[in-house]
Design an enzyme around this catalytic site. Structure first.
Site, short mmCIF file in Angstrom:
data_model
loop_
_atom_site.label_atom_id
_atom_site.label_comp_id
_atom_site.label_asym_id
_atom_site.label_seq_id
_atom_site.Cartn_x
_atom_site.Cartn_y
_atom_site.Cartn_z
NE ARG A 52 -3.07 0.28 3.21
CZ ARG A 52 -2.50 0.56 4.40
NH1 ARG A 52 -1.90 1.71 4.59
NH2 ARG A 52 -2.55 -0.32 5.37
CE1 TYR A 104 -16.06 11.54 -16.18
CE2 TYR A 104 -15.34 11.74 -13.91
CZ TYR A 104 -15.90 10.99 -14.92
OH TYR A 104 -16.28 9.71 -14.69
CG ASP A 182 -8.51 16.19 -15.37
OD1 ASP A 182 -7.87 15.53 -16.20
OD2 ASP A 182 -9.55 15.76 -14.81
CE LYS A 207 -11.88 8.20 -18.45
NZ LYS A 207 -12.19 9.49 -17.88
C1 LIG Z 1 -12.67 9.99 -16.64
C2 LIG Z 1 -12.20 11.29 -16.17
C3 LIG Z 1 -11.94 11.50 -14.81
C4 LIG Z 1 -12.19 10.43 -13.77
O1 LIG Z 1 -11.30 9.37 -13.89
P1 LIG Z 1 -11.65 7.85 -13.49
O2 LIG Z 1 -10.42 7.13 -13.88
O3 LIG Z 1 -12.87 7.46 -14.25
O4 LIG Z 1 -11.90 7.85 -12.02
C5 LIG Z 1 -11.44 12.74 -14.43
N1 LIG Z 1 -11.22 13.71 -15.33
C6 LIG Z 1 -11.46 13.53 -16.65
C7 LIG Z 1 -11.19 14.65 -17.60
C8 LIG Z 1 -11.97 12.33 -17.10
O5 LIG Z 1 -12.22 12.17 -18.40
#
Ligand SMILES: *Cc1c(COP(=O)(O)O)cnc(C)c1O
Length: 389
Positions: A52, A104, A182, A207
């Site tokens: 962890r 998001y 992000d 992604k």
């Molecule tokens: C999908 C997404 C998230 C969240 O990520 P997860 O891996 O689904 O928890 C955050 N920001 C953006 C821009 C996203 O496309």
């Protein structure tokens, strides 16, 4: 590959930070499933105690993502949301954070439904408008959190200018002032916010970084030595860490990031240009289109435009039949994988956002979001054509 070996992003993407296992020569990073690690003697450690806290497979991934984002510290989490959730705990009740209004839906939900009741304050702002960001500043503003290009309207925020705004605000009030980006939509291959003055980068590694629609993951990358301990502590204490096997899957997916992104961007431009000509399509939102209002800004701060294309239909009555009749493209949320996906943000990714806020940003009942994959562009177009017609 030693730290001082100066090679391009494409090469680091392929080899990672440790291109082979020094003991066996294994080229694929070993998956260390061990949850615990033997100590040689009292007060001695191999550097690993318990998975962890630190795991060798995850550490290779964390170091590689940090290197790609041009940061000193990388942390891998079980999902993008757990990464963002850990990062937000750097702030205390009473702190105010300015957030891109077009973002998001899950991030909105996390901030609004979970952290607001704990006393954090958020303002939802069109951060592509620098004046709007300045006007939203308060004495207690400690950070600006942006998505750029934004999700799903593909607006671009000037990273450097926004960093300047929040940094000078912090200086003026003698407190921290951070820019958090992000960077999910462009990946570290196309955009490196830390180089543009941002303090933290977060990713949904689910992604583009993973690229295969088969692994959830999230990352934080930063350069701040004083905060490094704190974030490691948060990651270790909360336990939302990425498992060794998922870490390996991401390392594997990552190797093709550069070729995938280049091809997906190429495809996205072709598809976006075709969509612009279709009589049932009202508007197309793709940063790579020369007439996109933020095309120039994007050229200045990013190396590519990515594979995300949003478009609005003239008639909301066409939405259901489009989603029903696509045969190759898959009707699913998420993005960044090799398969082309079509999303209906209003009822999927952005469902958690209140209707008036959605309207304000343009997430209407006619807006569709396409994550363009690696298929032949002409096949994607043919499928959209038959489904729209
Ligand atoms: C999908 C997404 C998230 C969240 O990520 P997860 O891996 O689904 O928890 C955050 N920001 C953006 C821009 C996203 O496309």
């Amino acid at each position: 590959m030693s730290e001082d070996y100066n090679c391009s992003q494409e090469t680091i993407i392929v080899h990672g930070v440790t291109p082979y296992d020094s003991r066996t020569g294994a080229i694929s990073t070993p998956i260390y499933l061990s949850s615990t690690f033997r100590h040689p003697e009292l007060f001695q450690s191999t550097g690993f105690d318990y998975s962890r806290s630190l795991n060798p497979t995850r550490l290779e991934l964390e170091n590689t993502i940090a290197r790609l984002e041009k940061g000193r510290y990388g942390l891998a989490f079980a999902s993008g949301m757990s990464a963002i959730s850990a990062l937000i705990k750097l702030f205390a009740p009473g702190d105010h954070i300015i957030v891109s209004i077009d973002l998001y839906g899950g991030t909105y939900r996390l901030f609004h439904d979970i952290y607001e009741p704990y006393g954090l304050h958020f303002s939802w702002v069109d951060t592509d408008d620098l004046e709007a960001t300045k006007n939203a500043l308060r004495p207690g503003t400690k950070a600006v959190f942006i998505e750029t290009p934004s999700n799903p309207m593909m607006k671009v925020t000037d990273i450097r200018a926004t960093a300047d705004i929040i940094h000078s605000h912090g200086q003026k009030h003698g407190q921290e002032g951070y820019l958090i980006v992000d960077n999910t939509f462009l990946s570290p291959y196309y955009q490196n916010p830390l180089e543009l003055g941002a303090d933290f980068v977060v990713h949904s590694g689910t992604k583009y970084i993973s690229g295969h629609n088969d692994t959830l993951s999230g990352f934080i990358v930063h350069d701040d030595e004083t905060i490094a301990e704190k974030l490691r502590f948060l990651q270790m204490s909360e336990g939302g860490t990425l498992s060794p096997f998922e870490s390996w899957l991401i390392l594997r997916g990552l190797k093709t990031l550069a070729v995938r992104m280049d091809r997906q961007s190429e495809n996205a431009l072709v598809v976006a240009m075709w969509l612009q000509t279709h009589p049932k399509v009202e508007s197309v939102y793709y940063v790579g289109l020369p007439d996109h209002p933020h095309h120039e800004l994007s050229l200045r701060q990013s190396k590519g435009f990515g594979g995300m294309v949003s478009f609005s239909l003239k008639d909301s009555a066409d939405v259901a039949s489009l989603l029903k009749n696509i045969r190759l493209i898959l009707f699913a949320e998420s993005l960044g994988g090799v398969e082309t996906l079509l999303t209906y943000p209003m009822v999927q990714t952005h469902q958690a956002i209140p209707p008036d806020m959605r309207e304000r940003t343009g997430v209407t009942d006619r807006l569709m979001r396409l994550s363009v994959g690696l298929e032949r562009a002409q096949d994607i177009i043919a499928d959209l054509k038959q489904a729209l017609d």
